[in-house]
Scaffold this motif. Structure first.
Motif, PDB file in Angstrom:
ATOM      1  N   PRO A  51      13.113  12.118  12.608  1.00  0.00           N
ATOM      2  CA  PRO A  51      11.953  12.203  11.703  1.00  0.00           C
ATOM      3  C   PRO A  51      11.107  13.449  11.933  1.00  0.00           C
ATOM      4  O   PRO A  51      10.532  13.996  10.984  1.00  0.00           O
ATOM      5  N   TYR A  52      11.025  13.902  13.200  1.00  0.00           N
ATOM      6  CA  TYR A  52      10.249  15.109  13.474  1.00  0.00           C
ATOM      7  C   TYR A  52      10.828  16.319  12.748  1.00  0.00           C
ATOM      8  O   TYR A  52      10.080  17.179  12.271  1.00  0.00           O
ATOM      9  N   VAL A  53      12.153  16.409  12.662  1.00  0.00           N
ATOM     10  CA  VAL A  53      12.790  17.553  11.999  1.00  0.00           C
ATOM     11  C   VAL A  53      12.376  17.612  10.531  1.00  0.00           C
ATOM     12  O   VAL A  53      12.034  18.685   9.999  1.00  0.00           O
ATOM     13  N   ALA A  55       6.474   8.203   2.960  1.00  0.00           N
ATOM     14  CA  ALA A  55       6.907   6.833   2.675  1.00  0.00           C
ATOM     15  C   ALA A  55       7.581   6.209   3.884  1.00  0.00           C
ATOM     16  O   ALA A  55       7.376   5.022   4.175  1.00  0.00           O
ATOM     17  N   HIS A  56       8.373   6.994   4.614  1.00  0.00           N
ATOM     18  CA  HIS A  56       9.058   6.467   5.802  1.00  0.00           C
ATOM     19  C   HIS A  56       8.062   6.018   6.863  1.00  0.00           C
ATOM     20  O   HIS A  56       8.124   4.875   7.347  1.00  0.00           O
ATOM     21  N   ALA A  76       0.834  -1.204   0.000  1.00  0.00           N
ATOM     22  CA  ALA A  76       0.000   0.000   0.000  1.00  0.00           C
ATOM     23  C   ALA A  76       0.868   1.253   0.000  1.00  0.00           C
ATOM     24  O   ALA A  76       0.548   2.246  -0.657  1.00  0.00           O
ATOM     25  N   THR A  77       1.964   1.214   0.731  1.00  0.00           N
ATOM     26  CA  THR A  77       2.894   2.346   0.740  1.00  0.00           C
ATOM     27  C   THR A  77       3.497   2.555  -0.639  1.00  0.00           C
ATOM     28  O   THR A  77       3.671   3.691  -1.092  1.00  0.00           O
ATOM     29  N   LYS A  78       3.810   1.462  -1.306  1.00  0.00           N
ATOM     30  CA  LYS A  78       4.365   1.566  -2.655  1.00  0.00           C
ATOM     31  C   LYS A  78       3.364   2.208  -3.613  1.00  0.00           C
ATOM     32  O   LYS A  78       3.720   3.113  -4.384  1.00  0.00           O
ATOM     33  N   LEU A  79       2.109   1.773  -3.558  1.00  0.00           N
ATOM     34  CA  LEU A  79       1.087   2.352  -4.415  1.00  0.00           C
ATOM     35  C   LEU A  79       0.865   3.825  -4.092  1.00  0.00           C
ATOM     36  O   LEU A  79       0.729   4.662  -4.997  1.00  0.00           O
ATOM     37  N   VAL A 117       9.248  16.340  -2.834  1.00  0.00           N
ATOM     38  CA  VAL A 117      10.435  15.611  -2.377  1.00  0.00           C
ATOM     39  C   VAL A 117      10.367  15.371  -0.877  1.00  0.00           C
ATOM     40  O   VAL A 117      10.471  14.229  -0.398  1.00  0.00           O
ATOM     41  N   MET A 118      10.191  16.440  -0.103  1.00  0.00           N
ATOM     42  CA  MET A 118      10.190  16.298   1.345  1.00  0.00           C
ATOM     43  C   MET A 118       8.959  15.534   1.830  1.00  0.00           C
ATOM     44  O   MET A 118       9.061  14.644   2.686  1.00  0.00           O
ATOM     45  N   GLY A 119       7.793  15.872   1.283  1.00  0.00           N
ATOM     46  CA  GLY A 119       6.569  15.211   1.729  1.00  0.00           C
ATOM     47  C   GLY A 119       6.540  13.730   1.407  1.00  0.00           C
ATOM     48  O   GLY A 119       6.121  12.913   2.232  1.00  0.00           O
TER      49      GLY A 119
END
Length: 294
Positions: A165-167, A83-84, A23-26, A76-78
């Motif tokens: 990850p918060y940064v 995805a992470h 699902a993440t890939k899609l 890019v950032m989003g």
């Protein structure tokens, strides 16, 4: 025989990044591909979540406005942040439960978002899956333990490894100011409510979607398992020829009270927490994986 040997040698290679998270890939590919198509047509303004246009009758913006981002920086950032987090929690929850939780989060966040836009802000314009980001940030804050509370310190203040990850997330959350903060905040509320009242999809629908998603799921070749089984049998025969002395089973590691308190604070039973920590050699992250997987 050569094929089995090659398959056994390839078993130790690095696994695909999206393995276990179809699902993440899609979601990732859909976000990037839709951005490329819309950007090529220079039509981001036609697909944004614009509250004024919605009031004029363009209700479809409530859906398409949350599909992809409007600028390359946001994309890019989003996409990296989404995805992470998405891959992590899909692997922990399972694809079916994760997808239903994410859909329910959207269904709860969008009405709240529209209410705020119509009654408080009177004008809201953004483009991108910001509500999904907010829902995932809630899961990360609530259910991801701090493994290293003093991971980094400056001027006497110490933070855990969760700050990294918060940064990255803060940069995308503040990208559009109030126009991105509000959707993320609504996503946080939607994620919280969907945890309290989780719905499920009928088995027939889930089986149909699973069949449709088989083409994007990385699965090992069908002969990989027999190859590995043959290699394991050979290893067993070799070890039986020179049997090592029998050693007493090691005593289970006594879990630390700090780790027990950290996991019981999440709502797990103390006895179950102690058993999971013993089976995970007092590793909090692995113990949490055992607890979440039941």
């Amino acid at each position: 025989i050569k094929y089995y040997v090659n398959m056994s040698n390839n078993a130790g290679q690095q696994q695909p990044w999206f393995l276990g998270a179809p699902a993440t890939k899609l979601l990732t590919f859909a976000t990037v591909l839709s951005f490329v198509v819309i950007h090529a047509k220079n039509a981001h303004s036609l697909y944004s979540m614009d509250s004024n246009k919605i009031l004029e009758g363009e209700w479809w913006r409530l859906i398409v406005g949350n599909v992809t981002f409007a600028t390359t920086g946001e994309l890019v950032m989003g996409t990296l942040v989404l995805a992470h987090f998405s891959r992590r929690f899909e692997r922990e929850l399972g694809s079916r439960k994760f997808c239903m939780w994410l859909i329910e989060s959207y269904m709860l966040a969008i009405p709240l978002l529209w209410t705020i836009a119509a009654t408080v802000l009177h004008s809201l314009n953004y483009s991108g899956p910001y509500p999904a980001l907010g829902a995932l940030l809630y899961l990360y804050y609530k259910y991801t333990p701090r493994l290293h509370p003093r991971f980094f310190g400056i001027f006497g203040f110490h933070v855990s490894e969760k700050v990294i990850p918060y940064v990255f997330a803060v940069q995308i959350v503040l990208y559009r100011g109030v126009h991105s903060v509000i959707p993320v905040a609504c996503g946080v509320v939607g994620g919280w409510l969907s945890i309290l009242y989780t719905m499920d999809v009928p088995d027939g629908v889930a089986n149909f979607l699973a069949k449709c998603a088989q083409k994007v799921v990385e699965e090992p070749p069908p002969l990989l398992a027999p190859a590995l089984a043959a290699a394991r049998r050979q290893q067993v025969r070799q070890r039986a020829a020179v049997a090592p002395p029998v050693r007493a089973a090691p005593r289970p590691v006594e879990p630390s009270q700090a780790n027990i308190d950290q996991l019981t604070a999440m709502g797990f039973d103390r006895d179950t927490v102690v058993r999971a920590l013993q089976q995970s050699n007092n590793n909090v992250e692995r113990a949490l994986d055992r607890l979440l997987s039941g």
